[in-house]
Structure formats: C-alpha cells, structure tokens
Design an enzyme around this catalytic site. Structure first.
Site, PDB file in Angstrom:
ATOM      1  N   LYS A 177     -55.159 -38.658 -45.564  1.00  0.00           N
ATOM      2  CA  LYS A 177     -55.716 -40.013 -45.616  1.00  0.00           C
ATOM      3  C   LYS A 177     -55.666 -40.503 -47.057  1.00  0.00           C
ATOM      4  O   LYS A 177     -56.459 -40.077 -47.900  1.00  0.00           O
ATOM      5  CB  LYS A 177     -57.184 -40.041 -45.143  1.00  0.00           C
ATOM      6  CG  LYS A 177     -57.692 -41.470 -44.990  1.00  0.00           C
ATOM      7  CD  LYS A 177     -59.155 -41.630 -45.192  1.00  0.00           C
ATOM      8  CE  LYS A 177     -59.554 -41.906 -46.606  1.00  0.00           C
ATOM      9  NZ  LYS A 177     -59.091 -43.186 -47.175  1.00  0.00           N
ATOM     10  N   GLU A 252     -61.785 -31.903 -55.867  1.00  0.00           N
ATOM     11  CA  GLU A 252     -61.344 -32.269 -57.222  1.00  0.00           C
ATOM     12  C   GLU A 252     -62.036 -33.573 -57.558  1.00  0.00           C
ATOM     13  O   GLU A 252     -61.650 -34.632 -57.070  1.00  0.00           O
ATOM     14  CB  GLU A 252     -59.816 -32.468 -57.239  1.00  0.00           C
ATOM     15  CG  GLU A 252     -59.019 -31.215 -57.053  1.00  0.00           C
ATOM     16  CD  GLU A 252     -59.084 -30.289 -58.262  1.00  0.00           C
ATOM     17  OE1 GLU A 252     -59.304 -30.756 -59.387  1.00  0.00           O
ATOM     18  OE2 GLU A 252     -58.936 -29.068 -58.052  1.00  0.00           O
ATOM     19  N   CYS A 291     -58.810 -39.101 -64.225  1.00  0.00           N
ATOM     20  CA  CYS A 291     -59.970 -38.193 -64.102  1.00  0.00           C
ATOM     21  C   CYS A 291     -60.191 -37.416 -65.392  1.00  0.00           C
ATOM     22  O   CYS A 291     -61.325 -37.086 -65.738  1.00  0.00           O
ATOM     23  CB  CYS A 291     -59.786 -37.258 -62.924  1.00  0.00           C
ATOM     24  SG  CYS A 291     -58.229 -36.377 -62.954  1.00  0.00           S
ATOM     25  N   GLU A 394     -69.199 -41.287 -65.441  1.00  0.00           N
ATOM     26  CA  GLU A 394     -67.762 -41.558 -65.475  1.00  0.00           C
ATOM     27  C   GLU A 394     -67.547 -43.049 -65.241  1.00  0.00           C
ATOM     28  O   GLU A 394     -67.866 -43.564 -64.175  1.00  0.00           O
ATOM     29  CB  GLU A 394     -67.078 -40.747 -64.361  1.00  0.00           C
ATOM     30  CG  GLU A 394     -65.580 -40.903 -64.359  1.00  0.00           C
ATOM     31  CD  GLU A 394     -64.922 -40.204 -63.176  1.00  0.00           C
ATOM     32  OE1 GLU A 394     -65.379 -40.381 -62.039  1.00  0.00           O
ATOM     33  OE2 GLU A 394     -63.932 -39.485 -63.404  1.00  0.00           O
TER      34      GLU A 394
HETATM   35  P1  NAD Z   1     -63.522 -42.261 -54.059  1.00  0.00           P
HETATM   36  O1  NAD Z   1     -64.422 -41.098 -54.002  1.00  0.00           O
HETATM   37  O2  NAD Z   1     -64.104 -43.619 -53.929  1.00  0.00           O
HETATM   38  O3  NAD Z   1     -62.412 -42.178 -52.928  1.00  0.00           O
HETATM   39  C1  NAD Z   1     -61.554 -41.060 -52.826  1.00  0.00           C
HETATM   40  C2  NAD Z   1     -61.119 -40.918 -51.387  1.00  0.00           C
HETATM   41  O4  NAD Z   1     -62.260 -40.560 -50.604  1.00  0.00           O
HETATM   42  C3  NAD Z   1     -60.563 -42.204 -50.773  1.00  0.00           C
HETATM   43  O5  NAD Z   1     -59.481 -41.883 -49.940  1.00  0.00           O
HETATM   44  C4  NAD Z   1     -61.741 -42.710 -49.966  1.00  0.00           C
HETATM   45  O6  NAD Z   1     -61.368 -43.516 -48.887  1.00  0.00           O
HETATM   46  C5  NAD Z   1     -62.344 -41.406 -49.485  1.00  0.00           C
HETATM   47  N1  NAD Z   1     -63.746 -41.460 -49.066  1.00  0.00           N
HETATM   48  C6  NAD Z   1     -64.699 -42.337 -49.455  1.00  0.00           C
HETATM   49  N2  NAD Z   1     -65.868 -42.054 -48.812  1.00  0.00           N
HETATM   50  C7  NAD Z   1     -65.635 -40.975 -48.038  1.00  0.00           C
HETATM   51  C8  NAD Z   1     -66.438 -40.217 -47.135  1.00  0.00           C
HETATM   52  N3  NAD Z   1     -67.722 -40.514 -46.903  1.00  0.00           N
HETATM   53  N4  NAD Z   1     -65.877 -39.169 -46.506  1.00  0.00           N
HETATM   54  C9  NAD Z   1     -64.584 -38.839 -46.735  1.00  0.00           C
HETATM   55  N5  NAD Z   1     -63.772 -39.536 -47.550  1.00  0.00           N
HETATM   56  C10 NAD Z   1     -64.289 -40.592 -48.204  1.00  0.00           C
HETATM   57  O7  NAD Z   1     -62.678 -42.109 -55.394  1.00  0.00           O
HETATM   58  P2  NAD Z   1     -61.641 -43.137 -55.999  1.00  0.00           P
HETATM   59  O8  NAD Z   1     -62.426 -44.276 -56.556  1.00  0.00           O
HETATM   60  O9  NAD Z   1     -60.558 -43.400 -55.025  1.00  0.00           O
HETATM   61  O10 NAD Z   1     -60.990 -42.271 -57.175  1.00  0.00           O
HETATM   62  C11 NAD Z   1     -61.566 -42.135 -58.404  1.00  0.00           C
HETATM   63  C12 NAD Z   1     -62.258 -40.796 -58.534  1.00  0.00           C
HETATM   64  O11 NAD Z   1     -61.346 -39.743 -58.281  1.00  0.00           O
HETATM   65  C13 NAD Z   1     -62.777 -40.562 -59.925  1.00  0.00           C
HETATM   66  O12 NAD Z   1     -64.064 -40.012 -59.869  1.00  0.00           O
HETATM   67  C14 NAD Z   1     -61.791 -39.553 -60.489  1.00  0.00           C
HETATM   68  O13 NAD Z   1     -62.295 -38.782 -61.547  1.00  0.00           O
HETATM   69  C15 NAD Z   1     -61.462 -38.755 -59.297  1.00  0.00           C
HETATM   70  N6  NAD Z   1     -60.195 -38.039 -59.490  1.00  0.00           N
HETATM   71  C16 NAD Z   1     -60.230 -36.691 -59.742  1.00  0.00           C
HETATM   72  C17 NAD Z   1     -59.055 -36.003 -59.978  1.00  0.00           C
HETATM   73  C18 NAD Z   1     -59.055 -34.522 -60.283  1.00  0.00           C
HETATM   74  O14 NAD Z   1     -57.979 -33.942 -60.351  1.00  0.00           O
HETATM   75  N7  NAD Z   1     -60.192 -33.892 -60.491  1.00  0.00           N
HETATM   76  C19 NAD Z   1     -57.842 -36.688 -59.929  1.00  0.00           C
HETATM   77  C20 NAD Z   1     -57.840 -38.053 -59.670  1.00  0.00           C
HETATM   78  C21 NAD Z   1     -59.029 -38.720 -59.445  1.00  0.00           C
END
Ligand code: NAD
Length: 500
Positions: A177, A252, A291, A394
């Site tokens: 997804k 992650e 990230c 963050e």
């Molecule tokens: P997000 O948590 O808003 O969304 C990430 C994914 O989770 C999306 O596909 C979203 O639809 C899904 N999601 C949202 N609510 C959910 C739920 N209740 N159950 C299951 N899935 C759900 O994050 P974002 O805004 O898309 O991305 C930014 C974040 O990602 C930042 O915190 C960043 O640090 C992190 N990130 C981490 C890494 C790493 O390698 N550690 C890499 C890239 C991004």
C-alpha cells in the site's frame, strides 16, 4: 469519470470495489496530476486472499533461488530502461527534482541487484554440530509468507524497493500500500514485476488511505508480516493493530538527526566550505523531507557565528521551483498539510525564542514557482535549545535548528537527546575524537565527515522510537525469513524417561 485501475489483485488491474477514486496533486501547483482508485477493506481483503493463495499454492516460494535472483535482475534492467519515465513520475508526484528522481531509480536498481546477489551467494543451510555423529542438524531459512508493506510519500519507490526486493528474494508474496499522497511509482513498479515474469498473485497493490487499507493489512490474520515505513503515530497504530495476531512487525519511523560539527573541522578554508556545504545538504535536500535529514546542527560555540552566517547566506541562494525545471535545486513540500506543519513549527520556534537567520516564510512566486504550489524557504533557526518543540519533534520540512556546545561530552549529550535514533554525523579532523563520538551516538547510522550516503549492503534502521528491525544488508533480508532448525536423529532409540 472513467474507471481508474490502480489496484492490482491476482494479476488483474482493477478499480476500487466501491468505485471510489482519489485525485493525486502535483505539489508544485496543487493541480490534479492523476486520479487513482481509492481502495477499501473489500479490495484489501481480496489482495490478501490472492497473496495467500499465491504463497500456499503457487510456485514462487518453491522457485529455485537462482531463478528468483534472475527475476530481480530483470526488474533491475527494466527499471533502468524506464529510468527517465520513473524519475519524471517521482519528481511530479513528490515535488523532488528530476535529478533526485534519477538518483532514486539508480538506488532502487542497486537494491534489486544487491538482494539478487545476496541470495545467490548463500549456502542452503547451516549445519550445526550436535555433539554426536548420530545427529544431523541443519538451520535453514524459509519465506515468512504473506507480507504487507506500507510506505511513505518522501521516497515512494525507494522505500517500496527496500521491502519488495528482499521479500521476493526470500520467496514471499505481498500486498503493498503506497502512500495515498504519492502512489504512482509503486503502481509502475508492480507493472514491471509482472513484465519481468513474476507469477500471478505474488505482487498485489492496493491504493488507498492509511485507514482503512493500511489498518486492515496490519490487523488481518492471513498476513504474516507487516513492514511499515512512515511516521511514529501511524507506526504505533500499525504495531497495535498487528499485536493480536502476533505477526512479525518491522517499523522504519522518523528521526531527529544531529549533525555535530567540531571547530577543528572548520580550521581550513576547505574544511569550512565542506562542512557548511554538507550541513546544507543534510538539512535541505528534498526540502528536508528526509527521515535522516540533519535537522539539528550541533556546533562548537567558537565557530558558531561564522558557520551559521555562511550557512544562512548559502541557504538563501537555494533555487526553489518545480522539480522538473532546469536549474531548480529544491522542489516544493509534498502537500498543503506539510506546508501548514512547517509554518506552525517556525511560528512556535520564534515564540519560544529562536532567532531567524533566513527563510521563515513562503517564497514569492515566479515562473518556476506557481503561487498555488507548496513552497517554503530553507529556514535556519539559531539560538535553539532542547526544550523547544522544533528541536524535539520531527518537522519533516526545510527547517534547520542550531544548538551549540563547549565540550565533547556536551556535544554527545545534545546529539543523543532525542526519543528517536535514526542517523547522525560528526565532523572533526581529529580521527580519534570523531570515532569516539561516533561510538557514543545512539543512532542506527553514523557518518564521520560526511552526511547522507548509505549502502545497500549496510543495514538501515533506528534506535529508540526510530523503529524496530533493519532494512538493507543481510538483516534486511532476514526480516523476510523464518529460521527453521531441522534436527535429524540418524540412530533413533527409546529415551526411557518414563519407566513404563
Ligand atoms: P505516515 O505515517 O503519515 O504515512 C506512512 C504510511 O502509513 C502511508 O502509506 C499511510 O497511508 C499509512 N498509514 C497512515 N495511517 C495508518 C494506519 N492507521 N495504519 C496503517 N497505515 C497507516 O508518514 P508519511 O507522512 O507518509 O511519511 C513521513 C514519515 O516517514 C516521517 O516520519 C519519516 O521520518 C518517515 N520515514 C522513515 C524512513 C526510514 O527509513 N526510517 C524513511 C522514509 C520516511
């Protein structure tokens, strides 16, 4: 509106069962870039059922390793064939520059090749010495089963590939997804998997919102593993939803990453230039939506003023605009939500006493920056301290905070003063000190005199609330495998534990 078929179940591209659709916006002008199917629980359940069938009855888990690796290499070749197309998709969907999009495609290609090489180089199992010639004992790996993958919007294709490549190499089936904000490159990747010859049902994709699609994937009893990349709040929900079925969970999550600069790194003109240049790159590449962004500059007080003045001077010169335009160095933020969040963090920092050195607002629109786009100027906030929200949380935007230190111990304390622990850097010409500090940093990746590079053969992941598990490297493959010990008694005889 014509049906849009971005959901892939059992080899068939289809619209959402409900018929719902979602507009995907171009962050450079907030206009519609594409329309995708808005999947729901019914679509998710169908995709899980397809992946389950493909795992339990299909050929993929039993396909010889060499054939699985060959498929990954074909995918790598197809990614390179479509390099410009995918880079453009990624640039328009996320706002990043076209050049960053190309780098992403190359990194993704390398990930597929790396996992192909890793599995082909392995032995089939590890023979264990049971202490007697009468026992033949082997520890081997098997695929986990049906994997759910949930990915974020900042590096959509890259984050997907760090899951898809090892999962396929290990013989799993999956449902992915992508973020609802940036689903387009993942849809393209799944098309390439089919073109490369992946059996039907192995790769399934459901475009849609975190809740319900991601939530359903996390809780579903037929899913054996959920691998999530995203923010802390969503990651916590995934872990909670997954707990009742005791599936494997890999998270992650975010980071609040320190970039520690000692004065000796700035002693020569060349050293100073390099450290400033890399601090800019650490904080502002992809508008800080990384990230591992070096969002906290932690600098020795004796060089703070000179360093920050030069940093702000250069940050003001960063060329913002539509990522597809020549000469643009930074694109917009991905969404109105990210823009609002960035503005709120800067406002709170100023209210808490931070000193604005540059940025702090949206830029004036021009021919490469439409007024409706989500642009924000690279922002440097000096005189920050550990109690400020902007230092603790963050921001995921183009905001660099500056804290200063007098001693090495102070530098380490500041660098580790975060609930996260994803990445960080130390800059010093004193090798012993740089290594000493690196050893004390509680972060999953530490750079010495560099920022941001990563290697597919080295594990990526975080300490603390930056997550659970690792991607890339041998551990990134092991996430997608179960370990099985087979103990074979070559001379069975009664044990006579019970007398009768
Ligand atoms: P997000 O948590 O808003 O969304 C990430 C994914 O989770 C999306 O596909 C979203 O639809 C899904 N999601 C949202 N609510 C959910 C739920 N209740 N159950 C299951 N899935 C759900 O994050 P974002 O805004 O898309 O991305 C930014 C974040 O990602 C930042 O915190 C960043 O640090 C992190 N990130 C981490 C890494 C790493 O390698 N550690 C890499 C890239 C991004």
């Amino acid at each position: 509106m014509a049906a849009v078929e971005t959901i892939h179940v059992d080899g068939v591209w289809q619209a959402a069962a409900s018929g719902a659709q979602r507009e995907v916006l171009d962050p450079a002008d907030a206009k519609t870039l594409a329309v995708v199917a808005e999947g729901g629980v019914e679509d998710t359940d169908a995709a899980i059922a397809a992946a389950r069938r493909a795992f339990d009855q299909g050929p993929w888990p039993g396909t010889p390793v060499a054939e699985r690796a060959a498929l990954l290499r074909r995918v790598a070749d197809l990614l390179q064939r479509d390099r410009e197309t995918i880079a453009l998709i990624e640039s328009r969907d996320t706002g990043k520059t076209l050049e960053e999009g190309r780098v992403d495609v190359d990194d993704v290609t390398n990930a597929f090749r790396y996992f192909a090489d890793l599995v082909t180089g392995e032995s089939a199992g590890r023979v264990v010495d049971a202490g007697t010639p009468d026992v033949h004992s082997v520890v081997a790996h098997e695929p986990v089963g049906v994997c759910a993958m949930i990915t974020p919007w900042n590096y959509p294709l890259l984050q997907a590939s760090w899951k898809v490549a090892p999962a396929l190499a290990a013989g799993n089936t999956f449902v992915i997804k992508p973020s609802e904000v940036t689903p387009l490159s993942t849809v393209h990747l799944v098309k390439l998997l089919a073109e490369a010859g992946l059996p039907t049902g192995v790769a399934n994709v459901v475009t849609g919102a975190g809740d319900p699609v991601g939530a359903r994937l996390s809780e579903h009893p037929d899913v054996d593993l959920v691998s999530f990349t995203g923010g802390l709040i969503s990651g916590t929900k995934v872990a909670q939803a997954a707990a009742p079925t005791v599936k494997k969970v890999a998270l992650e999550l975010g980071g609040k990453n320190p970039n520690v600069v000692f004065a000796d790194a700035c002693a020569t003109a060349e050293g100073f230039d390099t450290a400033v240049d890399q601090a800019l790159n650490a904080a502002f590449i992809h508008s800080g939506q990384v990230c591992s962004a070096g969002a906290r500059l932690i600098i020795e007080e004796s060089v703070r003023e000179r360093f920050v003045a030069e940093l702000a001077r250069r940050a003001e010169k960063i060329k913002l605009g539509r990522g597809t335009e020549d000469g643009v160095e930074c694109g917009p933020l991905v969404s109105a939500q990210q823009l609002d969040k960035t503005e709120a963090y800067v406002a709170s920092a100023l209210a808490e006493g931070a000193l604005l050195r540059c940025g702090g607002k949206q830029p004036e629109p021009n021919e490469v920056r439409p007024a409706t786009g989500y642009f924000y100027l690279p922002t440097v906030l000096d005189q920050c301290h550990r109690e400020m929200r902007v230092v603790r949380e963050e921001t995921f935007g183009p905001i660099l905070t500056v804290e200063s230190f007098q001693t090495e111990d102070e530098a380490v304390t500041l660098a580790n003063d975060t609930e996260y622990g994803l990445a960080g850097a130390v800059w010093s010409t004193d090798t012993a000190r740089a290594r000493r500090v690196a050893a004390r940093l509680r972060h999953g990746t530490v750079w010495i005199n560099d920022y941001h590079p990563y290697l597919p053969q080295a594990e990526w992941g975080g300490f603390g609330k930056s997550g659970v598990g690792r991607e890339l490297g041998p551990a990134g493959l092991d996430e997608y495998r179960e370990t099985k010990h087979v103990y074979e008694n070559l001379r069975p005889s009664p044990v006579r534990w019970f007398a009768g």
